[in-house]
Design an enzyme around this catalytic site. Structure first.
Site, PDB file in Angstrom:
ATOM      1  N   LYS A  91       0.872  -1.189   0.000  1.00  0.00           N
ATOM      2  CA  LYS A  91       0.000   0.000   0.000  1.00  0.00           C
ATOM      3  C   LYS A  91       0.894   1.218   0.000  1.00  0.00           C
ATOM      4  O   LYS A  91       1.818   1.336   0.808  1.00  0.00           O
ATOM      5  CB  LYS A  91      -0.872  -0.015   1.268  1.00  0.00           C
ATOM      6  CG  LYS A  91      -1.796   1.171   1.368  1.00  0.00           C
ATOM      7  CD  LYS A  91      -3.136   0.868   0.727  1.00  0.00           C
ATOM      8  CE  LYS A  91      -3.974   2.114   0.468  1.00  0.00           C
ATOM      9  NZ  LYS A  91      -3.635   2.843  -0.776  1.00  0.00           N
ATOM     10  N   GLN A 112       7.263   3.930   3.780  1.00  0.00           N
ATOM     11  CA  GLN A 112       5.844   3.552   3.820  1.00  0.00           C
ATOM     12  C   GLN A 112       5.641   2.257   4.592  1.00  0.00           C
ATOM     13  O   GLN A 112       4.634   2.097   5.294  1.00  0.00           O
ATOM     14  CB  GLN A 112       5.349   3.386   2.372  1.00  0.00           C
ATOM     15  CG  GLN A 112       3.851   3.311   2.225  1.00  0.00           C
ATOM     16  CD  GLN A 112       3.175   4.677   2.216  1.00  0.00           C
ATOM     17  OE1 GLN A 112       3.652   5.583   1.562  1.00  0.00           O
ATOM     18  NE2 GLN A 112       2.087   4.811   2.946  1.00  0.00           N
ATOM     19  N   LYS A 115       5.637   3.201   8.196  1.00  0.00           N
ATOM     20  CA  LYS A 115       4.466   4.045   8.474  1.00  0.00           C
ATOM     21  C   LYS A 115       3.198   3.193   8.548  1.00  0.00           C
ATOM     22  O   LYS A 115       2.404   3.320   9.480  1.00  0.00           O
ATOM     23  CB  LYS A 115       4.330   5.065   7.335  1.00  0.00           C
ATOM     24  CG  LYS A 115       3.153   5.986   7.465  1.00  0.00           C
ATOM     25  CD  LYS A 115       2.948   6.833   6.218  1.00  0.00           C
ATOM     26  CE  LYS A 115       4.236   7.449   5.732  1.00  0.00           C
ATOM     27  NZ  LYS A 115       4.042   8.480   4.716  1.00  0.00           N
ATOM     28  N   LYS A 127       5.320   1.739  -3.126  1.00  0.00           N
ATOM     29  CA  LYS A 127       5.226   3.113  -3.655  1.00  0.00           C
ATOM     30  C   LYS A 127       5.489   3.055  -5.147  1.00  0.00           C
ATOM     31  O   LYS A 127       6.105   2.108  -5.635  1.00  0.00           O
ATOM     32  CB  LYS A 127       6.277   3.999  -2.975  1.00  0.00           C
ATOM     33  CG  LYS A 127       6.000   5.478  -3.080  1.00  0.00           C
ATOM     34  CD  LYS A 127       5.037   5.968  -2.017  1.00  0.00           C
ATOM     35  CE  LYS A 127       4.651   7.411  -2.255  1.00  0.00           C
ATOM     36  NZ  LYS A 127       3.901   7.987  -1.126  1.00  0.00           N
ATOM     37  N   GLY A 166      -2.795   8.326  -4.084  1.00  0.00           N
ATOM     38  CA  GLY A 166      -2.155   9.532  -4.610  1.00  0.00           C
ATOM     39  C   GLY A 166      -0.882   9.897  -3.864  1.00  0.00           C
ATOM     40  O   GLY A 166      -0.537   9.317  -2.839  1.00  0.00           O
ATOM     41  N   ASP A 167      -0.180  10.867  -4.396  1.00  0.00           N
ATOM     42  CA  ASP A 167       0.998  11.485  -3.757  1.00  0.00           C
ATOM     43  C   ASP A 167       1.215  12.774  -4.557  1.00  0.00           C
ATOM     44  O   ASP A 167       0.271  13.274  -5.202  1.00  0.00           O
ATOM     45  CB  ASP A 167       2.211  10.546  -3.816  1.00  0.00           C
ATOM     46  CG  ASP A 167       3.380  11.023  -2.941  1.00  0.00           C
ATOM     47  OD1 ASP A 167       3.316  10.835  -1.716  1.00  0.00           O
ATOM     48  OD2 ASP A 167       4.343  11.610  -3.476  1.00  0.00           O
ATOM     49  N   THR A 211      -4.474  13.377   5.501  1.00  0.00           N
ATOM     50  CA  THR A 211      -3.057  13.513   5.843  1.00  0.00           C
ATOM     51  C   THR A 211      -2.823  14.829   6.584  1.00  0.00           C
ATOM     52  O   THR A 211      -2.158  14.870   7.629  1.00  0.00           O
ATOM     53  CB  THR A 211      -2.181  13.435   4.578  1.00  0.00           C
ATOM     54  OG1 THR A 211      -2.533  12.261   3.853  1.00  0.00           O
ATOM     55  CG2 THR A 211      -0.706  13.386   4.930  1.00  0.00           C
ATOM     56  N   SER A 378      -6.984   5.656   4.078  1.00  0.00           N
ATOM     57  CA  SER A 378      -7.096   4.779   2.905  1.00  0.00           C
ATOM     58  C   SER A 378      -7.533   3.387   3.338  1.00  0.00           C
ATOM     59  O   SER A 378      -8.339   2.731   2.658  1.00  0.00           O
ATOM     60  CB  SER A 378      -5.751   4.676   2.174  1.00  0.00           C
ATOM     61  OG  SER A 378      -5.570   5.769   1.312  1.00  0.00           O
TER      62      SER A 378
HETATM   63  P1  NDP Z   1       0.727  17.828  -3.977  1.00  0.00           P
HETATM   64  O1  NDP Z   1       1.195  17.523  -5.332  1.00  0.00           O
HETATM   65  O2  NDP Z   1      -0.718  17.986  -3.721  1.00  0.00           O
HETATM   66  O3  NDP Z   1       1.445  19.140  -3.415  1.00  0.00           O
HETATM   67  C1  NDP Z   1       2.832  19.213  -3.326  1.00  0.00           C
HETATM   68  C2  NDP Z   1       3.205  20.616  -2.893  1.00  0.00           C
HETATM   69  O4  NDP Z   1       4.608  20.657  -2.631  1.00  0.00           O
HETATM   70  C3  NDP Z   1       2.930  21.668  -3.959  1.00  0.00           C
HETATM   71  O5  NDP Z   1       2.665  22.891  -3.343  1.00  0.00           O
HETATM   72  C4  NDP Z   1       4.258  21.688  -4.714  1.00  0.00           C
HETATM   73  O6  NDP Z   1       4.491  22.907  -5.402  1.00  0.00           O
HETATM   74  C5  NDP Z   1       5.240  21.519  -3.598  1.00  0.00           C
HETATM   75  N1  NDP Z   1       6.462  20.855  -4.109  1.00  0.00           N
HETATM   76  C6  NDP Z   1       6.541  19.620  -4.666  1.00  0.00           C
HETATM   77  N2  NDP Z   1       7.793  19.363  -5.059  1.00  0.00           N
HETATM   78  C7  NDP Z   1       8.505  20.448  -4.730  1.00  0.00           C
HETATM   79  C8  NDP Z   1       9.870  20.771  -4.859  1.00  0.00           C
HETATM   80  N3  NDP Z   1      10.740  19.929  -5.437  1.00  0.00           N
HETATM   81  N4  NDP Z   1      10.253  21.993  -4.394  1.00  0.00           N
HETATM   82  C9  NDP Z   1       9.371  22.836  -3.809  1.00  0.00           C
HETATM   83  N5  NDP Z   1       8.074  22.569  -3.658  1.00  0.00           N
HETATM   84  C10 NDP Z   1       7.646  21.393  -4.110  1.00  0.00           C
HETATM   85  O7  NDP Z   1       1.340  16.648  -3.053  1.00  0.00           O
HETATM   86  P2  NDP Z   1       0.922  16.211  -1.592  1.00  0.00           P
HETATM   87  O8  NDP Z   1       0.460  17.378  -0.808  1.00  0.00           O
HETATM   88  O9  NDP Z   1       0.050  15.030  -1.712  1.00  0.00           O
HETATM   89  O10 NDP Z   1       2.317  15.690  -1.018  1.00  0.00           O
HETATM   90  C11 NDP Z   1       3.228  16.527  -0.321  1.00  0.00           C
HETATM   91  C12 NDP Z   1       4.154  15.672   0.513  1.00  0.00           C
HETATM   92  O11 NDP Z   1       3.382  14.899   1.456  1.00  0.00           O
HETATM   93  C13 NDP Z   1       4.991  14.649  -0.253  1.00  0.00           C
HETATM   94  O12 NDP Z   1       6.241  14.481   0.398  1.00  0.00           O
HETATM   95  C14 NDP Z   1       4.190  13.374  -0.106  1.00  0.00           C
HETATM   96  O13 NDP Z   1       4.989  12.215  -0.263  1.00  0.00           O
HETATM   97  C15 NDP Z   1       3.707  13.524   1.330  1.00  0.00           C
HETATM   98  N6  NDP Z   1       2.541  12.719   1.688  1.00  0.00           N
HETATM   99  C16 NDP Z   1       1.365  12.822   0.994  1.00  0.00           C
HETATM  100  C17 NDP Z   1       0.271  12.090   1.383  1.00  0.00           C
HETATM  101  C18 NDP Z   1      -1.048  12.253   0.732  1.00  0.00           C
HETATM  102  O14 NDP Z   1      -2.029  11.670   1.248  1.00  0.00           O
HETATM  103  N7  NDP Z   1      -1.195  13.007  -0.335  1.00  0.00           N
HETATM  104  C19 NDP Z   1       0.363  11.089   2.483  1.00  0.00           C
HETATM  105  C20 NDP Z   1       1.615  11.147   3.208  1.00  0.00           C
HETATM  106  C21 NDP Z   1       2.660  11.906   2.790  1.00  0.00           C
HETATM  107  P3  NDP Z   1       4.263  22.929  -7.009  1.00  0.00           P
HETATM  108  O15 NDP Z   1       2.790  22.741  -7.195  1.00  0.00           O
HETATM  109  O16 NDP Z   1       4.772  24.263  -7.416  1.00  0.00           O
HETATM  110  O17 NDP Z   1       5.089  21.789  -7.533  1.00  0.00           O
END
Ligand code: NDP
Length: 446
Positions: A91, A112, A115, A127, A166-167, A211, A378
């Site tokens: 997962k 993961q 976690k 992943k 998603g991620d 999250t 999830s």
């Molecule tokens: P999104 O794609 O919804 O948002 C990501 C955000 O981070 C955007 O604002 C993006 O900006 C910014 N970002 C991404 N890459 C970079 C980078 N290289 N430098 C600067 N800013 C960056 O993703 P999520 O919110 O889902 O995920 C964010 C984090 O949380 C990740 O590490 C993910 O693995 C983790 N996570 C997510 C979960 C989930 O349920 N979605 C669960 C657990 C962890 P821009 O749009 O400009 O790229």
């Protein structure tokens, strides 16, 4: 070879996985935590469970050809790393970002696994993703890409096998296109094969928020141990995607005030507090940049000169991406009097920054515990799919709240038993390691 067995495990991981620094970093953090556990449980060392956990059960890399809106053929690379299935089906999410490669997917799959074990739910770890950049792509292009990716991925997933979600770069829209193609190829409405679905077609209420909500709830628990609360606290949240937006929402509900957030183009400091309706409109409805938010609020958009962590705050929530909070950032946060840092992103804080924060007495919540609310919800989505049921928002949020409290308390108890009370990094690694290892031993040599 040295006479430190864990150093030898690390050397072996580096030798077998060259050029994958993020994976090495994730493994190193776990190895530095589990020495006391192996001393107490030599049977786990004899069974070489940590060596086995460091080697994914299966890695799939595949071509993803698709056609853009101009009729040009494009080729991307897709990945799925099925890391560990001792506790349940693999997962973990799918990430669409140009930086995705084997090492990134492996670090995420490794994290993961721990976690998912921490949630106490029957989930293995995996992943995946692709080095595809969704920015600026039309809906049709996104759909064609998702359909092509699933045309290979479908043969590896399923509700008893491997359940993606998603991620970064993958939200409800992408899960919809992926699920549609899975359904079409398999001729089965197998809702439990993917999570993060829309609520009208098998998704669960609260999964979108989970999250970010869970992160704020975890921070609240860390503060509670110190007789503090989020109420009245000034907070900074990096990112402005799924995790960041719903972290901000819950922090505001709990009485905190978020004064800054960002995207990859820079950050905005909004001292009166982030206007969440506007942020949602800019990022979720219009898929626009933080520049538009700044313009609408009459604020400055700091386009990557300086760091968001320079803004004074009581609690910091890195919610964007790996290694975004460096040693220099941690120094500034400590100088400005930060009392807690909770990771919404996976591995956003560099190892030297974590050491500095913890040495300074800052409460530090590692992502594998603090952001586990997403995958836990999830699992609740999978439960609802299996029983063809749909729970209310209130019921599901109450379950999430209880799960986050339990993760916090379990990590805290392990930190008391094996490390320093309140060392959540050690606590999370130890609980995850013990749960996965014991299942692996029980299942024979797998
Ligand atoms: P999104 O794609 O919804 O948002 C990501 C955000 O981070 C955007 O604002 C993006 O900006 C910014 N970002 C991404 N890459 C970079 C980078 N290289 N430098 C600067 N800013 C960056 O993703 P999520 O919110 O889902 O995920 C964010 C984090 O949380 C990740 O590490 C993910 O693995 C983790 N996570 C997510 C979960 C989930 O349920 N979605 C669960 C657990 C962890 P821009 O749009 O400009 O790229």
């Amino acid at each position: 070879m040295t006479d430190d067995p864990l150093a030898n495990v690390f050397d072996d991981v580096v030798r077998r996985n060259p050029g994958e620094p993020e994976f090495h970093q994730a493994v190193s953090e776990v190895l530095t935590s589990i020495g006391p556990v192996l001393a107490k449980h030599p049977e786990l060392a004899r069974q070489r469970t940590i060596e086995r956990i460091c080697e994914p059960e299966r890695q799939i890399i595949f071509r993803v050809p698709w056609v853009d809106d101009r009729g040009e053929i494009r080729i991307n690379r897709g990945f799925r790393v099925e890391f560990n299935s001792a506790l349940g089906p693999y997962k973990g999410g799918l990430r669409f970002h140009p930086s995705v490669n084997s090492g990134i997917v492996k670090f995420l799959g490794f994290e993961q696994t721990f976690k998912n074990a921490l949630t106490g739910m029957p989930l293995g770890g995996g992943k995946g993703g692709a080095d595809f950049d969704p920015k600026g792509r039309s809906d049709d292009e996104i759909m064609r890409f998702c359909q092509s990716l699933m045309t290979e991925l479908y043969r590896h997933i399923g509700h008893y096998t491997d359940v993606p979600a998603g991620d970064i770069g993958v939200g409800t829209r992408e899960i919809g296109y992926l699920f549609g193609q899975y359904k079409r190829i398999t001729n089965r409405y197998e809702s439990g094969a993917l999570t993060g679905k829309g609520v009208d077609w098998g998704g669960a209420l609260v999964r979108t928020e989970a999250t970010g909500y869970g992160l704020a709830l975890f921070a609240q628990e860390m503060l509670r141990v110190r007789n503090e609360a989020l109420e009245g606290k000034t907070c900074v949240v990096s990112g402005s995607g799924n995790v960041a937006i719903y972290a901000i929402e819950k922090i505001h509900q709990l009485g905190g005030r978020v004064v800054a957030c960002s995207d990859s183009t820079g950050y905005v400091h909004d001292p009166e507090g982030i206007d969440l309706d506007l942020l949602k409109s800019v990022k979720l409805d219009q898929r626009a940049r933080m520049e538009l938010y700044a313009a609408e609020r009459g604020l400055v958009h700091a386009s990557n000169n300086g760091s968001i962590w320079e803004i004074p705050c009581d609690v910091a929530f890195p919610c964007a991406t790996q290694n975004e909070l460096t040693l220099a950032d941690a120094r500034v946060l400590v100088d400005n009097g930060v009392s807690a840092v909770a990771e919404g992103a996976n591995m956003p804080t560099s190892p030297d920054a974590i050491d500095l924060l913890m040495d300074a007495g800052v409460a530090f919540g590692p992502g594998k515990a603090a952001n586990a609310g997403g995958v836990a919800t999830s699992a609740l989505e999978m439960q609802q799919n299996a029983s063809r049921d749909a729970w209310s928002f209130e019921h599901t949020e109450a379950r999430l709240t209880a799960i986050m409290k339990s993760i916090h308390d379990t990590c805290y108890a392990a930190s008391e038993k094996y490390a320093k009370p309140g060392n959540y990094v050690a606590g999370a690694n130890i609980v995850g390691f013990l749960r996965v290892s014991r299942a692996m031993v029980a299942l024979g040599l797998i």
